[in-house]
Design a protein around this motif. Structure first.
Motif, PDB file in Angstrom:
ATOM      1  N   VAL A 137       1.196   6.415   1.604  1.00  0.00           N
ATOM      2  CA  VAL A 137      -0.061   5.882   1.064  1.00  0.00           C
ATOM      3  C   VAL A 137      -0.654   6.994   0.217  1.00  0.00           C
ATOM      4  O   VAL A 137      -1.149   7.994   0.733  1.00  0.00           O
ATOM      5  N   HIS A 171      -3.284   4.572  -4.352  1.00  0.00           N
ATOM      6  CA  HIS A 171      -4.088   3.708  -3.486  1.00  0.00           C
ATOM      7  C   HIS A 171      -5.534   4.198  -3.428  1.00  0.00           C
ATOM      8  O   HIS A 171      -6.462   3.388  -3.385  1.00  0.00           O
ATOM      9  N   GLU A 216       0.809  -1.063  -1.193  1.00  0.00           N
ATOM     10  CA  GLU A 216      -0.112  -0.383  -0.293  1.00  0.00           C
ATOM     11  C   GLU A 216      -1.270  -1.319   0.031  1.00  0.00           C
ATOM     12  O   GLU A 216      -1.798  -1.999  -0.852  1.00  0.00           O
ATOM     13  N   SER A 275       1.708   1.188   4.010  1.00  0.00           N
ATOM     14  CA  SER A 275       2.544   0.954   2.836  1.00  0.00           C
ATOM     15  C   SER A 275       3.763   0.157   3.269  1.00  0.00           C
ATOM     16  O   SER A 275       4.315   0.387   4.350  1.00  0.00           O
ATOM     17  N   ASP A 322      -2.401  -3.517  -3.247  1.00  0.00           N
ATOM     18  CA  ASP A 322      -1.936  -2.982  -4.525  1.00  0.00           C
ATOM     19  C   ASP A 322      -0.429  -3.233  -4.576  1.00  0.00           C
ATOM     20  O   ASP A 322       0.361  -2.499  -3.979  1.00  0.00           O
ATOM     21  N   SER A 380      -4.909  -1.998   2.359  1.00  0.00           N
ATOM     22  CA  SER A 380      -6.036  -1.476   3.132  1.00  0.00           C
ATOM     23  C   SER A 380      -6.808  -2.630   3.750  1.00  0.00           C
ATOM     24  O   SER A 380      -6.962  -3.687   3.122  1.00  0.00           O
ATOM     25  N   ASN A 391       2.243   7.025  -5.934  1.00  0.00           N
ATOM     26  CA  ASN A 391       2.406   7.130  -4.486  1.00  0.00           C
ATOM     27  C   ASN A 391       2.785   8.571  -4.141  1.00  0.00           C
ATOM     28  O   ASN A 391       3.042   9.393  -5.026  1.00  0.00           O
TER      29      ASN A 391
END
Length: 381
Positions: free
Chosen positions: A182, A186, A212, A225, A206, A214, A127
């Motif tokens: 983020v 990711h 994180e 996040s 994730d 999407s 991250n």
């Protein structure tokens, strides 16, 4: 590298294999040596490392360990505070993770009887905070709004400069960051899963200490996040542990009987993330806990009086209490809030989702139905 040429020729013989990046010398090894790649994910709680044969693409070895930075704080904000407020704090954090990665590289190579000097290329993700701390970049701006990264582009840095003892001219490639929370990990998930190329509406999660998320919908890509905490990695759970021999990884409660699957078929020592998820789902399915996470007294003979009230005895000497359930509720609530915010921003509902992608080691082993039962994932077919 050029300064080491005499020594390299002395150790590699008269017909060495030479590794080049363009016209730049990366390393020189004995004839027959295959070039290796090292891939590392610096998680907030755990490090994951993979050794890859760059000729065949095969993964030769992999390993995970706790991120040693956890000694200075379990979450991102605690480590940013240490880096900013403690003299030499940033250097401590950087040195700890770099030394751990270097040790992992040596260990992985030893497993397959190869040398770290065979590693000619490396990729490191994490991250945004882990990325910045690894590189020694300024982190003060990550601790306050608008949480702007110092760098968002991809980078290549000499491995030797980072303290990794691999091929003398090897580089470390770092993927770009998207925003303050983020990060490059990711981006790796997006690339590895191919979710940006999929048809329809796709949700990608994730899951880790920072989860994180999407959402790709109708030509737009939304990401966020969430501070989900380390509970699903075994931390903050009284008998929690990482996925290692002795960890309960699956739980089933059927007709009053508790059935466990333990890593390595050893006596149970604790619960790892997938086992914790199963346990909470099974407790709920069997009405041993109610919808708010409180134990229903008298519903099961394994309910015992623990130090913090009622607790469920999973195995001899291993209990799970209301405090543990609260940790899961916090993580779960953070993740679902992130998902709901993205759905709201995109103007769609859970029912519109076509595909859900769950990434990471935890994602590999968790039971999807358990995740839906406790509300971690939308209830989808």
């Amino acid at each position: 590298v050029q300064a080491q040429l005499p020594d390299l020729f002395a150790t590699c013989g008269s017909s060495p294999v030479v590794f080049l990046r363009g016209s730049e010398l990366v390393g020189m090894r004995p004839a027959g040596t295959h070039p290796l790649g090292l891939a590392v994910d610096i998680g907030t709680t755990k490090l994951a490392a993979y050794l890859v044969d760059l000729t065949s693409g095969a993964t030769l070895a992999s390993a995970g360990l706790m991120n040693p930075q956890i000694a200075w704080g379990e979450d991102v904000m605690a480590r940013l505070g240490h880096a900013m407020q403690v003299e030499d704090g940033a250097r401590q954090l950087r040195a700890a993770v770099t030394q751990a990665i270097d040790a992992q590289a040596r260990s992985l190579c030893a497993q397959v009887s190869l040398s770290p000097e065979d590693i000619v290329d490396a990729v490191v993700v994490g991250n945004t905070a882990m990325h910045h701390l690894f590189l020694g970049l300024p982190v003060g701006q990550l601790g306050m709004a608008p949480f702007a990264p110092a760098v968002t582009t991809s980078l290549d840095v000499p491995a030797a400069q980072q303290g990794l003892k691999i091929a003398p001219g090897a580089n470390i490639h770092l993927l770009p960051n998207i925003a303050g929370f983020v990060g490059a990990d990711h981006v790796a998930m997006l690339l590895g899963s191919g979710m940006l190329e999929r048809e329809g509406i796709t949700l990608g999660m994730d899951i880790g200490t920072n989860t994180e998320i999407s959402l790709v919908a109708h030509g737009s890509h939304y990401a966020c996040s969430t501070a989900s905490g380390p509970a699903f990695e075994g931390a903050h759970i009284r008998f929690g542990m990482r996925a290692a021999p002795g960890a309960i990884e699956k739980v089933l409660i059927h007709q009053g009987e508790v059935r466990l699957q333990v890593i390595g078929d050893q006596p149970a020592q604790g619960l790892c993330g997938s086992g914790i998820l199963d346990l909470v789902a099974q407790l709920r399915r069997n009405n041993i806990i109610n919808a708010r996470g409180a134990f229903n007294a008298g519903t099961d003979t394994r309910l015992v009086n623990g130090e913090k009230g009622l607790a469920f005895e999973v195995a001899p000497g291993i209990t799970f209490d209301r405090h543990d359930i609260n940790e899961i509720q916090l993580a779960n609530g953070a993740m679902r809030t992130g998902v709901n915010i993205l759905l709201d921003r995109a103007g769609i509902s859970e029912a519109d989702i076509d595909t859900v992608i769950i990434a990471g080691a935890f994602g590999t082993y968790l039971d999807v139905h358990s995740g839906m039962d406790i509300g971690m994932f939308p209830r989808l077919p």
